[in-house]
Scaffold this motif. Structure first.
Motif, PDB file in Angstrom:
ATOM      1  N   ASN A 127       0.895  -1.055  -0.241  1.00  0.00           N
ATOM      2  CA  ASN A 127      -0.095  -0.027   0.034  1.00  0.00           C
ATOM      3  C   ASN A 127       1.051   1.368  -0.095  1.00  0.00           C
ATOM      4  O   ASN A 127       1.393   1.439   0.867  1.00  0.00           O
ATOM      5  CB  ASN A 127      -0.973  -0.003   1.283  1.00  0.00           C
ATOM      6  N   PRO A 128       1.117   2.004  -1.024  1.00  0.00           N
ATOM      7  CA  PRO A 128       1.753   3.367  -1.242  1.00  0.00           C
ATOM      8  C   PRO A 128       1.223   4.231  -0.152  1.00  0.00           C
ATOM      9  O   PRO A 128       2.314   5.115  -0.138  1.00  0.00           O
ATOM     10  CB  PRO A 128       1.588   3.659  -2.841  1.00  0.00           C
ATOM     11  N   GLU A 129       0.176   4.222   0.147  1.00  0.00           N
ATOM     12  CA  GLU A 129      -0.324   5.076   1.319  1.00  0.00           C
ATOM     13  C   GLU A 129       0.408   5.065   2.776  1.00  0.00           C
ATOM     14  O   GLU A 129       0.698   5.984   3.548  1.00  0.00           O
ATOM     15  CB  GLU A 129      -1.586   5.267   1.617  1.00  0.00           C
ATOM     16  N   ILE A 130       0.954   3.546   3.127  1.00  0.00           N
ATOM     17  CA  ILE A 130       1.798   3.526   4.259  1.00  0.00           C
ATOM     18  C   ILE A 130       3.009   4.198   4.258  1.00  0.00           C
ATOM     19  O   ILE A 130       3.966   4.131   3.463  1.00  0.00           O
ATOM     20  CB  ILE A 130       1.973   2.125   4.451  1.00  0.00           C
ATOM     21  N   LYS A 131       3.070   5.251   5.104  1.00  0.00           N
ATOM     22  CA  LYS A 131       4.485   5.962   5.427  1.00  0.00           C
ATOM     23  C   LYS A 131       5.284   5.378   6.464  1.00  0.00           C
ATOM     24  O   LYS A 131       6.387   5.669   6.738  1.00  0.00           O
ATOM     25  CB  LYS A 131       4.147   7.202   5.522  1.00  0.00           C
ATOM     26  N   CYS A 132       4.619   4.405   7.605  1.00  0.00           N
ATOM     27  CA  CYS A 132       5.553   4.087   8.553  1.00  0.00           C
ATOM     28  C   CYS A 132       5.052   2.627   9.018  1.00  0.00           C
ATOM     29  O   CYS A 132       3.885   2.362   8.780  1.00  0.00           O
ATOM     30  CB  CYS A 132       5.162   5.058   9.747  1.00  0.00           C
TER      31      CYS A 132
ATOM     32  N   ALA B 290     -10.168  -3.932  -0.438  1.00  0.00           N
ATOM     33  CA  ALA B 290     -11.524  -3.610   0.182  1.00  0.00           C
ATOM     34  C   ALA B 290     -11.864  -2.214   0.537  1.00  0.00           C
ATOM     35  O   ALA B 290     -13.166  -1.920   0.763  1.00  0.00           O
ATOM     36  CB  ALA B 290     -11.439  -4.606   1.546  1.00  0.00           C
ATOM     37  N   GLY B 291     -10.931  -1.370   0.402  1.00  0.00           N
ATOM     38  CA  GLY B 291     -11.393   0.136   0.664  1.00  0.00           C
ATOM     39  C   GLY B 291     -11.272   0.299   1.998  1.00  0.00           C
ATOM     40  O   GLY B 291     -11.672   1.498   2.464  1.00  0.00           O
ATOM     41  N   GLU B 292     -10.634  -0.332   2.841  1.00  0.00           N
ATOM     42  CA  GLU B 292     -10.341  -0.022   4.358  1.00  0.00           C
ATOM     43  C   GLU B 292      -9.297   0.995   4.531  1.00  0.00           C
ATOM     44  O   GLU B 292      -8.395   0.984   3.884  1.00  0.00           O
ATOM     45  CB  GLU B 292      -9.990  -1.494   5.119  1.00  0.00           C
ATOM     46  N   GLU B 293      -9.608   2.168   5.077  1.00  0.00           N
ATOM     47  CA  GLU B 293      -8.615   2.939   5.345  1.00  0.00           C
ATOM     48  C   GLU B 293      -7.809   2.696   6.347  1.00  0.00           C
ATOM     49  O   GLU B 293      -7.892   2.249   7.264  1.00  0.00           O
ATOM     50  CB  GLU B 293      -9.457   4.237   5.504  1.00  0.00           C
ATOM     51  N   LEU B 294      -6.399   3.419   6.291  1.00  0.00           N
ATOM     52  CA  LEU B 294      -5.436   3.260   7.359  1.00  0.00           C
ATOM     53  C   LEU B 294      -5.920   4.299   8.457  1.00  0.00           C
ATOM     54  O   LEU B 294      -6.286   5.014   8.227  1.00  0.00           O
ATOM     55  CB  LEU B 294      -4.226   3.778   6.465  1.00  0.00           C
ATOM     56  N   PRO B 295      -5.237   3.702   9.478  1.00  0.00           N
ATOM     57  CA  PRO B 295      -4.078   2.896   9.892  1.00  0.00           C
ATOM     58  C   PRO B 295      -4.710   1.373   9.836  1.00  0.00           C
ATOM     59  O   PRO B 295      -5.783   1.236  10.032  1.00  0.00           O
ATOM     60  CB  PRO B 295      -3.789   3.416  11.200  1.00  0.00           C
ATOM     61  N   TYR B 296      -3.540   0.653   9.433  1.00  0.00           N
ATOM     62  CA  TYR B 296      -3.987  -1.014   9.817  1.00  0.00           C
ATOM     63  C   TYR B 296      -3.043  -1.253  10.787  1.00  0.00           C
ATOM     64  O   TYR B 296      -1.795  -0.898  10.834  1.00  0.00           O
ATOM     65  CB  TYR B 296      -3.551  -1.914   8.590  1.00  0.00           C
ATOM     66  N   GLN B 297      -3.414  -2.452  11.519  1.00  0.00           N
ATOM     67  CA  GLN B 297      -2.613  -3.181  12.677  1.00  0.00           C
ATOM     68  C   GLN B 297      -2.851  -4.541  13.046  1.00  0.00           C
ATOM     69  O   GLN B 297      -3.973  -4.972  12.615  1.00  0.00           O
ATOM     70  CB  GLN B 297      -2.737  -2.329  13.989  1.00  0.00           C
ATOM     71  N   PHE B 298      -1.813  -5.135  13.380  1.00  0.00           N
ATOM     72  CA  PHE B 298      -2.061  -6.621  13.482  1.00  0.00           C
ATOM     73  C   PHE B 298      -1.331  -6.985  14.618  1.00  0.00           C
ATOM     74  O   PHE B 298      -0.272  -6.366  15.069  1.00  0.00           O
ATOM     75  CB  PHE B 298      -1.702  -7.449  12.241  1.00  0.00           C
TER      76      PHE B 298
END
Length: 254
Positions: free
Chosen positions: A99-104, A163-171
């Motif tokens: 995902n190119p929108e991930i910056k960190c 799926a169009g889920e907006e950041l942030p993501y975490q696991f």
């Protein structure tokens, strides 16, 4: 860059300070953890600013800015910094590519989050401050630093983006810790967002544990968040990732 100054000096000072803060706040331990963010030079070329390997075991989080690495993506060439590149670069690059929108990309060993990660159970997301990260799921186990772990992370991040889920993501990484990926106007903003999420999720992890105990003691009838019951320990055992999607808003700080 002014004569005598380090390349990406501001960014490396900030990351070194955050490493110390994370270690002091017990958001990671001597077993590891690794943090990175993306930045660009004046020509628009992209780089990864990243912690070196052994940042915790060898240095107990006490890094100087000069130890922070400046890495060329994909070639993995270290352009500046002291020390070696962690093998966990596999997972970091996989996240950025997904995902190119991930910056960190922020991976740490916060103890209460590690409890949920090691249990194999999805962490119930109960506090108001953590609602912005929605579900907190544990991934299948793969060894740390492995290509297999990077592939799982890539697959999950790609699926969320598609799926169009907006950041942030975490696991939660099974038996390994927590992984947070954040957007931002630049890498430094994303880095600070990630630290905030790790810190608030760590508090949520303890609260979720205590609500689980209260259910088993018969004191509570389920998990409660923002005034309503959102599920039970049986739901978690059956694989559900609980969060309060019925009462939205109020996900920021006071």
């Amino acid at each position: 860059m002014a004569k005598g100054r380090m390349i990406f000096e501001e960014e490396r000072i900030d990351l070194a300070n955050i490493v110390k803060m994370a270690f002091t706040r017990k958001l990671t331990n001597v077993a590891g953890g690794n943090f990175s963010f993306k930045t660009t030079d004046e020509a628009g070329k992209e780089y990864i600013i990243m912690t070196p390997t052994m940042m915790s075991e060898a240095y107990f989080g006490d890094l100087s800015p000069s130890q922070i690495l400046v890495v060329e993506p994909h070639t993995r060439k270290i352009l500046a910094g002291e020390g070696s590149l962690t093998r966990e670069i596999n997972m970091h690059e996989a996240a950025y590519d997904a995902n190119p929108e991930i910056k960190c990309v922020f991976h740490s060993h916060a103890p209460n989050a590690m409890f949920w990660a090691s249990s194999g159970l999805n962490m119930p997301n109960l506090t108001e401050a953590t609602q912005k990260v929605r579900q907190i799921k544990v991934l299948d186990f793969e060894p740390n630093c492995s290509e297999e772990l990077a592939a799982i992370v890539s697959e999950k991040l790609t699926a969320l983006r598609e799926a169009g889920e907006e950041l942030p993501y975490q696991f939660l990484l099974d038996s390994h810790g927590i992984l947070v990926t954040t957007p931002g106007a630049d890498g430094l903003e994303a880095l600070h967002k990630a630290l905030s999420i790790v810190d608030t999720v760590e508090w949520n992890a303890e609260i979720a544990y205590k609500q689980t105990i209260f259910q088993k003691l018969g004191i509570m009838d389920g998990y409660h968040s923002k005034g309503i019951k959102i599920g039970t320990v049986e739901d978690v055992i059956n694989g559900k990732a609980l969060w309060n999607d019925a009462v939205l808003g109020g996900a920021g700080g006071d």
